[in-house]
Motif scaffolding. Structure first.
Motif, PDB file in Angstrom:
ATOM      1  N   GLY A   1       2.177 -24.627 -12.557  1.00 14.30           N
ATOM      2  CA  GLY A   1       3.451 -24.982 -12.528  1.00 14.30           C
ATOM      3  C   GLY A   1       4.390 -24.975 -11.007  1.00 14.30           C
ATOM      4  O   GLY A   1       5.577 -25.375 -11.268  1.00 14.30           O
ATOM      5  N   GLU A   2       3.660 -24.794 -10.060  1.00 18.58           N
ATOM      6  CA  GLU A   2       4.238 -24.890  -8.864  1.00 18.58           C
ATOM      7  C   GLU A   2       3.687 -26.111  -7.965  1.00 18.58           C
ATOM      8  O   GLU A   2       4.162 -26.188  -6.772  1.00 18.58           O
ATOM      9  CB  GLU A   2       3.775 -23.611  -7.885  1.00 18.58           C
TER      10      GLU A   2
ATOM     11  N   TYR B   1       4.239 -29.333  -8.092  1.00 16.77           N
ATOM     12  CA  TYR B   1       5.303 -30.331  -7.834  1.00 16.77           C
ATOM     13  C   TYR B   1       6.168 -29.897  -6.651  1.00 16.77           C
ATOM     14  O   TYR B   1       6.176 -30.668  -5.688  1.00 16.77           O
ATOM     15  CB  TYR B   1       6.067 -30.565  -8.988  1.00 16.77           C
ATOM     16  N   GLU B   2       6.375 -28.783  -6.570  1.00 14.21           N
ATOM     17  CA  GLU B   2       7.288 -28.208  -5.483  1.00 14.21           C
ATOM     18  C   GLU B   2       6.552 -27.985  -3.967  1.00 14.21           C
ATOM     19  O   GLU B   2       7.154 -28.556  -3.305  1.00 14.21           O
ATOM     20  CB  GLU B   2       8.006 -26.854  -5.860  1.00 14.21           C
TER      21      GLU B   2
ATOM     22  N   LYS C   1       6.202 -31.858  -3.001  1.00 20.44           N
ATOM     23  CA  LYS C   1       7.339 -32.238  -2.673  1.00 20.44           C
ATOM     24  C   LYS C   1       7.936 -31.799  -1.283  1.00 20.44           C
ATOM     25  O   LYS C   1       8.421 -32.610  -0.524  1.00 20.44           O
ATOM     26  CB  LYS C   1       8.481 -32.172  -3.951  1.00 20.44           C
ATOM     27  N   ILE C   2       7.970 -30.447  -1.160  1.00 26.30           N
ATOM     28  CA  ILE C   2       8.315 -30.036  -0.035  1.00 26.30           C
ATOM     29  C   ILE C   2       7.791 -30.552   1.274  1.00 26.30           C
ATOM     30  O   ILE C   2       8.441 -30.832   2.250  1.00 26.30           O
ATOM     31  CB  ILE C   2       8.456 -28.429   0.119  1.00 26.30           C
TER      32      ILE C   2
ATOM     33  N   LEU D   1      16.950 -32.163  -2.359  1.00 23.38           N
ATOM     34  CA  LEU D   1      15.717 -32.469  -1.874  1.00 23.38           C
ATOM     35  C   LEU D   1      14.959 -33.256  -3.184  1.00 23.38           C
ATOM     36  O   LEU D   1      14.100 -33.992  -2.522  1.00 23.38           O
ATOM     37  CB  LEU D   1      14.754 -31.000  -1.678  1.00 23.38           C
TER      38      LEU D   1
ATOM     39  N   TYR E   1      16.181 -19.954  -9.838  1.00 21.00           N
ATOM     40  CA  TYR E   1      14.892 -20.335  -9.347  1.00 21.00           C
ATOM     41  C   TYR E   1      14.846 -21.944  -9.919  1.00 21.00           C
ATOM     42  O   TYR E   1      14.170 -22.550  -9.177  1.00 21.00           O
ATOM     43  CB  TYR E   1      13.735 -19.324 -10.087  1.00 21.00           C
TER      44      TYR E   1
ATOM     45  N   PHE F   1      13.894 -24.317  -7.315  1.00 23.12           N
ATOM     46  CA  PHE F   1      12.757 -24.786  -6.875  1.00 23.12           C
ATOM     47  C   PHE F   1      12.079 -25.675  -8.076  1.00 23.12           C
ATOM     48  O   PHE F   1      10.816 -25.942  -7.965  1.00 23.12           O
ATOM     49  CB  PHE F   1      11.688 -23.396  -6.702  1.00 23.12           C
ATOM     50  N   LYS F   2      12.953 -26.115  -9.001  1.00 25.34           N
ATOM     51  CA  LYS F   2      12.274 -26.943  -9.922  1.00 25.34           C
ATOM     52  C   LYS F   2      13.289 -28.319  -9.828  1.00 25.34           C
ATOM     53  O   LYS F   2      12.653 -29.515  -9.956  1.00 25.34           O
ATOM     54  CB  LYS F   2      12.468 -26.647 -11.457  1.00 25.34           C
TER      55      LYS F   2
ATOM     56  N   PHE G   1      15.461 -28.808  -7.341  1.00 22.07           N
ATOM     57  CA  PHE G   1      15.325 -29.121  -5.998  1.00 22.07           C
ATOM     58  C   PHE G   1      16.894 -29.374  -5.551  1.00 22.07           C
ATOM     59  O   PHE G   1      17.295 -30.066  -4.613  1.00 22.07           O
ATOM     60  CB  PHE G   1      14.651 -29.870  -5.374  1.00 22.07           C
TER      61      PHE G   1
END
Lengths: 477, 301
Positions: A69-70, A72-73, A76-77, B50, B261, B265-266, B268
């Motif tokens: 689930g992480e 994508y972030e 993206k970052i 973002l 959250y 973080f989803k 952005f």
């Protein structure tokens, strides 16, 4: 036995290539490429073929696995900050518009002309929705997820059940082809403890169906209905949300009507729960990803080995024919960031995985990767986990049919937020907190706000570019 | 002259040495605590999407804070949080106090029992979440299996019902953190002088009177501190929400930290996420001030 011999032969050829071709990397600079993907068995191929990548392409891999689930972030970052941290990325296809549209991904057309990824061999839905953006190639295929209808073949073929079904509904019992039939079949097979099923008295409840109820994917189970009823995400001219159309409301009403035939806690169901209720033999049919078919053939994971049938997800009758669209949630493609320092080497690696090793990787139970090439569907003997080759053929034909009528996730920037707003409202309709129309109107309002925040004009251009690519490929009306 | 200069030099070195020793610590504090604190405060007044590839923030005045007033999800999550604080921390306190009172009495194996009670607190929160997810499973979970055996219908829809999802999280959280209350209150009980109870007995006080007039007033400071710590911790409740319900069904168990959250973080939406974080901080400060004030009142009395 025959398959084992073929595999041994391929192994010997690979080893021979390594020995004879060892000189090819002599003097070749060895570079380290950083790979990022969701941690676990789907990164295994990068480990298995590491010696080959080093010998053939002068590449060493540093593989970074992050939770599912992480991913994508994390990507993206790094893309926004332009750190150049990754050379190869496993990307969930719903982000292809987001990433390619913002220029974060490398266009692969030039490399593809030098070292072909055999894209005509990839099923069009997967190839054009998920590997391309605006008709240009930005990713190579890796994992071909699509939803399919799994059902209890043994029960659907049971003479007693067939007769009872015909008596109750007036037509033959078979895998439901339409959403109305889906409700009939779900109702018919829904039983309480003490009732009889295929001549046996049930000790525990037996459910007609079940679906993915958690907020991250519930929209896809609504989406199968929505897409087959002619729904589209946005009006491409105005960028107004089109989810609260008649198709959307009818889809949600159908989903609501199926609720009484599902386990009471279905709204808490994720992948595992949905897989377990079916493979434990406690539900007549479910719509699920391709890997469930493979797991269903494994006696360690399934109580219904050899009893599973696979069919296209239901649809609607349109001009005398069944029209169905299967959502393609999740999936994985391989992409190269535009700021990679070694794009050609990275391309060689992903081309190997998408072409050379793909049949082996999608047919082994050691990965969760699923088939996506016509050549995969024509190699049932490679799928050794099935008890018979006939079972493998049924599985592959079902996946191929669904992928051929595949329907994409909303693939523009903000897709996570769009999906979340839709999912929360779908659930509110299913719990009775809102009517179906009200829930979808509210979701559409939230979508409008998200689009406005992201800039309507930018989103419209991206969406139109995507649609143009799909239309050119004949996948969009 | 030379002597004076040397003396001044050594004095200035002596003055600077403490600064030299403290400076690494100050530098670390500035880097990992003060700077992020001020940066996120500044960010809460900015728009920084973002998700749409916006590379640098743009000043948005009070827009983020103004948006909070019309954001229903924010208010729903605050309401959910209040339920967790009242019922969750309340249950942890009451059960923890009960167990502490029991464990304060001498009996054989008391140390072992105390250690066993502490186990839930020592388990990794993610493991706790996974275990409770299995326990709550409607079809295959042991909890419903027991309910069926004792004849309570077909079991309860713990995680799939909008009415039970949040209470299910509260139960799991209370199971995990009740031992904290228990051990802190037990330490408090053991520090109460025995003479007070002896004197009460001589005066003919009943067990209830001992508890009401000696135990509770003596524990007051400890109770306030324990409840305050748990409240601040519970305000950050996240892991169990992710593992058990993902805030569902229909947002029925979405807590403020989970919504924060998602926003950060989803989705952005970094500026808005920062403003949400500051609202949380403000609420925690209000709660802490209320409790600390009662503490001071207690001291005064």
């Amino acid at each position: 036995m025959k398959m084992a011999a073929i595999k041994m032969f391929i192994g010997l050829v690979l080893v021979g290539c390594l020995i004879l071709g060892g000189g090819s990397s002599f003097g070749q600079e060895v570079v380290t490429l950083t790979v990022i993907g969701d941690a676990g068995h789907n990164l295994k191929p990068f480990e298995w073929y590491a010696p080959i990548f080093k010998e053939e392409f002068g590449v060493e891999l540093k593989v970074i696995g992050v939770p599912f689930g992480e991913l994508y972030e994390k990507e993206k970052i790094e893309f926004v900050a332009q750190t150049g941290a990754f050379d190869i990325c496993i990307v969930y296809p719903k982000f292809i518009g987001d990433f390619a549209g913002a220029g974060y991904l490398l266009n692969l057309d030039e490399y593809a002309s030098k070292l072909g990824p055999r894209m005509p061999d990839v099923v069009p839905g997967y190839r054009d929705f998920y590997c391309k953006f605006g008709g240009k190639l930005y990713a190579l295929p890796y994992d071909g997820d699509v939803l399919s209808l799994y059902y209890r073949k043994d029960l659907f073929e049971n003479a007693e059940e067939k007769a009872a079904f015909k008596k109750e509904f007036g037509y033959e019992l078979k895998a439901p082809a339409t959403w109305d039939e889906y409700l009939d079949v779900a109702k018919f097979f829904n039983h309480k403890p003490g009732e009889k099923l295929a001549g046996k008295t049930l000790k525990t409840p037996f459910y007609g169906t079940a679906f993915y109820g958690q907020r991250d994917q519930i929209y896809a189970w609504w989406g199968n209905r929505f897409a087959s009823m002619g729904g589209i995400y946005f009006n491409e001219e105005t960028m107004k949300p089109a989810i609260n159309s008649k198709a959307g409301v009818d889809a949600l009403e159908n989903m609501k009507a199926a609720l009484p035939y599902c386990p009471p806690d279905v709204l808490a169901y994720g992948y595992e729960e949905l897989k377990d209720i079916f493979l434990n033999g406690d539900a007549a049919m479910v719509i699920q990803w391709p890997c469930v078919g493979k797991k269903g053939a494994d006696p360690k994971q399934s109580k219904i080995v050899g009893k599973i049938g696979l069919a296209p997800v239901p649809g609607i009758m349109k001009e005398g024919k069944v029209y169905s669209r299967a959502l393609m949630p999740c999936g994985r493609v391989l992409a190269i960031p535009a700021d990679s320092k070694h794009p050609w080497k990275a391309y060689q690696v992903i081309q190997w995985l998408a072409v050379v090793s793909s049949t082996a990787d999608v047919s082994t139970p050691l990965t969760g990767l699923d088939p996506y090439r016509f050549s995969h569907f024509e190699t049932p003997e490679a799928f050794e986990m099935f008890p018979t080759i006939e079972d493998a053929k049924v599985y592959l034909a079902g996946i191929k049919a669904n992928m051929s009528s595949g329907y994409p996730e909303p693939p523009i920037p903000g897709s996570v937020e769009y999906i979340d707003a839709l999912a929360v409202n779908i659930t509110k309709a299913l719990t009775g907190e809102k009517s179906s129309k009200q829930a979808l109107d509210d979701a559409a309002k939230e979508w409008e706000n998200i689009t406005a925040r992201f800039d309507v004009e930018k989103q419209r251009k991206l969406y139109q570019k995507l649609i143009a690519g799909w239309r050119a490929a004949g996948l969009w009306e | 002259m030379e002597k004076n200069r040397r003396a001044r030099f050594s004095l200035s070195i002596e003055k600077r040495i403490p600064v030299l020793f403290v400076s690494p610590c100050v530098a670390v504090l500035l880097a990992v605590s003060i700077f992020p604190f001020l940066y996120s405060l500044w960010l809460s007044f900015n728009k920084w999407e973002l998700g749409m590839g916006q590379r640098s923030p743009t000043f948005a005045w009070l827009n983020n804070y103004a948006h909070l007033f019309t954001d229903n999800r924010f208010w729903d999550s605050i309401e959910n949080m209040a339920e967790v604080l009242i019922f969750g921390v309340g249950a942890q306190f009451l059960i923890g106090l009960g167990l502490a009172l029991l464990l304060n009495r001498p009996f054989r194996g008391r140390r072992w029992v105390t250690t066993l009670f502490l186990l839930p607190m020592m388990i990794c929160p993610v493991v706790v979440g996974c275990n409770w997810k299995m326990i709550y499973n409607y079809s295959y979970g042991p909890l419903n299996h027991i309910l069926r055996i004792i004849g309570i219908g077909e079991g309860l829809n713990w995680l799939g019902s909008t009415h039970l999802a949040l209470p299910s999280i509260i139960i799991a959280d209370s199971w995990e953190w009740m031992p904290f209350m228990m051990i802190v209150l037990l330490a408090g009980l053991q520090s109460i002088p025995v003479e007070l109870y002896e004197a009460a007995k001589v005066d003919g006080a009943s067990g209830w009177q001992e508890f009401w007039y000696i135990t509770l007033p003596s524990l007051k400071t400890i109770i306030i501190i324990a409840i305050l710590i748990r409240m601040m911790d519970t305000f950050k409740l996240f892991d169990l929400v992710v593992l058990l319900t993902q805030g569902g069904p229909a947002g029925a168990s979405e807590t403020i930290s989970y919504y924060n959250y998602l926003t950060g973080f989803k989705f952005f939406n970094m500026g808005y996420a920062a403003s949400l974080a500051y609202i949380q901080l403000a609420v925690i400060i209000v709660i802490a001030t209320f409790f600390l004030r009662s503490l001071r009142k207690g001291e005064g009395g």
